[in-house]
Design a protein around this motif. Structure first.
Motif, short mmCIF file in Angstrom:
data_model
loop_
_atom_site.label_atom_id
_atom_site.label_comp_id
_atom_site.label_asym_id
_atom_site.label_seq_id
_atom_site.Cartn_x
_atom_site.Cartn_y
_atom_site.Cartn_z
N ALA A 92 67.13 70.36 57.10
CA ALA A 92 66.63 70.01 55.77
C ALA A 92 65.95 71.18 55.07
CB ALA A 92 65.68 68.82 55.88
N SER A 93 65.31 72.08 55.82
CA SER A 93 64.59 73.20 55.20
C SER A 93 65.53 74.10 54.41
CB SER A 93 63.86 74.02 56.27
OG SER A 93 62.82 73.28 56.85
N TRP A 94 66.78 74.17 54.80
CA TRP A 94 67.73 75.05 54.11
C TRP A 94 68.24 74.42 52.82
CZ3 TRP A 94 67.98 79.95 55.22
CH2 TRP A 94 69.03 80.73 54.75
N VAL A 95 68.15 73.10 52.71
CA VAL A 95 68.66 72.38 51.54
C VAL A 95 67.57 72.14 50.50
CG1 VAL A 95 69.86 70.27 50.79
CG2 VAL A 95 70.38 71.28 53.01
N ALA A 96 66.31 72.24 50.90
CA ALA A 96 65.19 71.80 50.06
C ALA A 96 65.09 72.55 48.74
CB ALA A 96 63.88 71.99 50.84
N GLY A 97 64.40 71.91 47.78
CA GLY A 97 64.15 72.53 46.49
C GLY A 97 63.03 73.55 46.50
N GLY A 98 62.08 73.39 47.42
CA GLY A 98 60.98 74.35 47.53
C GLY A 98 59.83 74.13 46.57
N MET A 99 59.69 72.91 46.04
CA MET A 99 58.58 72.63 45.14
C MET A 99 57.29 72.37 45.93
SD MET A 99 60.28 70.06 42.39
CE MET A 99 60.69 68.95 43.74
N LEU A 100 56.21 72.93 45.42
CA LEU A 100 54.89 72.68 45.99
C LEU A 100 54.11 71.94 44.91
CD1 LEU A 100 54.34 76.29 47.40
CD2 LEU A 100 55.64 74.40 48.41
N ALA A 101 54.32 70.62 44.86
CA ALA A 101 54.01 69.89 43.63
C ALA A 101 53.30 68.57 43.89
CB ALA A 101 55.32 69.64 42.87
N PRO A 102 52.05 68.61 44.35
CA PRO A 102 51.35 67.34 44.62
C PRO A 102 51.07 66.52 43.37
CG PRO A 102 49.86 69.21 44.87
CD PRO A 102 51.25 69.78 44.74
N HIS A 103 50.79 67.17 42.22
CA HIS A 103 50.57 66.41 40.99
C HIS A 103 51.87 65.77 40.53
CE1 HIS A 103 47.22 69.41 40.81
NE2 HIS A 103 46.55 68.36 40.40
N SER A 104 52.93 66.56 40.52
CA SER A 104 54.21 66.07 40.01
C SER A 104 54.80 64.98 40.88
CB SER A 104 55.22 67.23 39.93
OG SER A 104 54.74 68.26 39.11
N GLU A 105 54.50 65.01 42.19
CA GLU A 105 55.01 64.01 43.12
C GLU A 105 54.13 62.77 43.16
OE1 GLU A 105 57.59 63.92 45.28
OE2 GLU A 105 58.45 65.92 45.07
N ALA A 106 52.98 62.82 42.52
CA ALA A 106 51.98 61.76 42.68
C ALA A 106 52.46 60.44 42.08
CB ALA A 106 50.68 62.18 42.01
N TRP A 107 51.95 59.37 42.67
CA TRP A 107 52.24 58.03 42.18
C TRP A 107 51.07 57.12 42.53
CZ3 TRP A 107 55.38 56.52 38.60
CH2 TRP A 107 55.64 55.16 38.42
N PRO A 108 50.63 56.27 41.62
CA PRO A 108 49.51 55.38 41.91
C PRO A 108 49.70 54.61 43.21
CG PRO A 108 50.07 55.26 39.59
CD PRO A 108 51.13 56.11 40.23
N GLY A 109 48.65 54.62 44.00
CA GLY A 109 48.69 53.97 45.31
C GLY A 109 48.90 54.93 46.46
N GLU A 110 49.30 56.17 46.15
CA GLU A 110 49.57 57.15 47.20
C GLU A 110 48.44 58.18 47.24
OE1 GLU A 110 53.48 58.73 46.56
OE2 GLU A 110 54.46 56.86 47.11
N GLU A 111 47.23 57.68 47.39
CA GLU A 111 46.05 58.55 47.36
C GLU A 111 46.06 59.56 48.51
OE1 GLU A 111 45.08 54.99 44.97
OE2 GLU A 111 45.93 55.30 46.97
N ARG A 112 46.43 59.10 49.70
CA ARG A 112 46.40 60.00 50.85
C ARG A 112 47.44 61.12 50.71
NH1 ARG A 112 43.44 62.78 54.22
NH2 ARG A 112 44.32 63.00 56.32
N GLN A 113 48.62 60.78 50.23
CA GLN A 113 49.64 61.81 50.01
C GLN A 113 49.14 62.87 49.03
OE1 GLN A 113 50.23 58.56 50.30
NE2 GLN A 113 52.36 58.09 50.86
N LEU A 114 48.49 62.40 47.96
CA LEU A 114 47.95 63.34 46.97
C LEU A 114 46.90 64.24 47.60
CD1 LEU A 114 47.58 64.36 44.06
CD2 LEU A 114 45.95 62.50 43.72
#
Length: 334
Positions: free
Chosen positions: A39-61
Motif C-alpha cells: 500500500a505504501s507504493w500506491v498511496a497519495g502521500g497526504m499528511l492531512a489531519p484537518h482535511s481528513e477530519a470528521w465529527p466524531g473522530e476526535e481520537r483520529q484527529l
C-alpha cells in the motif's frame, strides 16, 4: 551502546520508520519484507489531519495532529528536500450539500480548538478550479509528500544506519531476535490472529503533465463532489488522484467504475486535468481496523505491533515510530 536485537516485520512506510528510529536508538535491526511494494507504493502521500477530519473522530484527529507536528519538527531530517510536494491543503465543495458538509467539518474543528480558514472565493486561492466552485477551507500546516520517494529515502537511511534486510516470515517462532515488531499491514493477523485488521481496497491514478497543459497545482486539493471525496496531490511531474474505498477482499485489480468516478470527479474539480497524460492506475489495500484507529503497542513481553493505519500510514508514521521507540526503551535494563 547496543540495546539488543530487533526484528521489524514489514517493509512499508511504517516498518521503515520504526526500523530507522530503533536503529538510531542503538538497536541491531533486521527488516523483514517482501517483493510486493504494498500500500505504501500506491498511496497519495497526504499528511492531512484537518482535511481528513470528521465529527466524531476526535481520537483520529488528535493522533494526526500530533504526528503532523513530528513531520514538521524532525521526521524529515535526512530525507531529500523534494520529497515534500505541497505545503498546504485546500478543501472545496462542488454543490450546496457538499458546502454544508464542509462548513460542518470546519465548525467541528473549531470546537476542537483547531480552526481552519473558511473561504467563499476558492478560485482566488487556486485559479485552476472549475468556475462554479467557491466554498471551502484552507489547512495551511498540512503537507503532501512523494510517497515513493519517502519509502526509498527511508530505506536508504536504514541501510546507512546498519539495518539489515531479510525475507518474510511465516511465524513469530521463526524470528531470531530479542524483540519483534509486527508492522506488515494487512498480513499482521497471519502472525497474530487476534489482530482485527482487514484489507480495504482503494484505487489511485497518476496523471502526468504534458507540454502545453496548465501547470500542476501548488497545494493539495481535496473536494467533495456530490457526496464523494476526491483528492488531487501535486507531484513534480503531475498529479496523483485518489481514492476509492470499498471492501473487496485482497483484489488489487483496478475496476472500471472506480477509475471512471475518479476521473470524472477530478475533472469536475479541475477541468484542465483532462489534457494531462493518463500515466498510471493502481489499487492498494489499506489495513483497516473496526474503530479506524491504528493498533500500536505491546502484545506480549517480546512482541509489539504497529499496524492498522488505514488510509493514514504516511501521516502517522512519525507518531508510530516514537510510540514503538518508547515501548522498546522501557524494555532495556537501566
Amino acid at each position: 551502546m547496543s540495546s539488543g536485537s530487533l526484528a521489524v516485520i514489514g517493509g512499508g512506510v511504517i516498518g521503515l520508520s520504526v526500523a530507522r528510529r530503533a536503529a538510531q536508538d542503538g538497536w541491531s535491526v533486521r527488516l523483514h519484507g517482501t517483493a510486493d511494494r504494498g500500500a505504501s507504493w500506491v498511496a497519495g502521500g497526504m499528511l492531512a489531519p484537518h482535511s481528513e477530519a470528521w465529527p466524531g473522530e476526535e481520537r483520529q484527529l488528535q493522533l494526526g495532529l500530533e504526528s503532523l507536528k513530528l513531520w514538521h519538527s524532525g521526521f524529515l531530517e535526512g530525507l531529500p528536500d523534494d520529497v515534500v510536494t505541497a505545503r498546504e491543503s485546500l478543501v472545496v465543495a462542488v454543490d450546496r450539500a457538499d458546502a454544508d458538509d464542509l462548513k460542518r467539518v470546519a465548525q467541528w474543528l473549531s470546537a476542537q480548538g483547531h480552526p481552519v480558514t473558511l473561504t467563499s472565493s476558492a478560485r482566488d486561492v487556486e485559479p485552476l478550479l472549475a468556475q462554479g466552485i467557491r466554498h471551502g477551507f484552507r489547512a495551511v500546516t498540512e503537507l503532501a509528500v512523494d510517497n515513493r520517494a519517502v519509502v526509498e529515502a527511508l530505506a536508504s537511511q536504514c541501510e546507512r544506519l546498519g539495518v539489515t534486510t531479510a525475507g518474510p516470515v511465516e511465524s513469530l517462532g521463526d524470528v531470531d531476535a530479542d524483540m519483534v515488531v509486527i508492522a506488515n499491514g494487512i498480513d499482521a493477523p497471519k502472525l497474530w490472529p487476534d489482530l482485527q485488521i482487514r484489507p480495504v481496497k482503494g484505487e489511485v491514478l497518476r496523471l502526468r503533465w504534458r507540454k502545453g497543459c496548465m501547470p500542476v497545482p501548488q497545494r493539495v486539493i481535496r473536494a467533495r463532489v456530490h457526496g464523494r471525496q476526491v483528492y488531487l496531490v501535486p507531484r513534480a511531474d503531475g498529479v496523483v488522484v485518489g481514492a476509492t474505498q470499498y471492501e473487496h477482499g485482497r483484489d488489487t485489480a483496478p475496476a472500471v467504475t472506480g477509475v471512471r468516478e475518479l476521473l470524472e470527479d477530478a475533472c469536475a474539480v479541475m477541468p484542465a486535468l483532462g489534457e494531462y497524460e493518463f500515466a498510471e492506475c493502481a489499487a492498494g489495500l489499506r489495513p483497516m481496523t473496526p474503530d479506524g484507529l491504528p493498533i500500536v503497542g505491546s502484545l506480549d513481553e517480546r512482541t509489539l505491533v504497529a499496524a492498522g493505519h488505514g488510509r493514514n500510514g504516511f501521516l502517522l508514521a512519525p507518531w508510530t515510530a516514537e510510540r514503538i521507540a518508547a515501548e522498546l526503551k522501557a524494555r532495556v535494563p537501566a
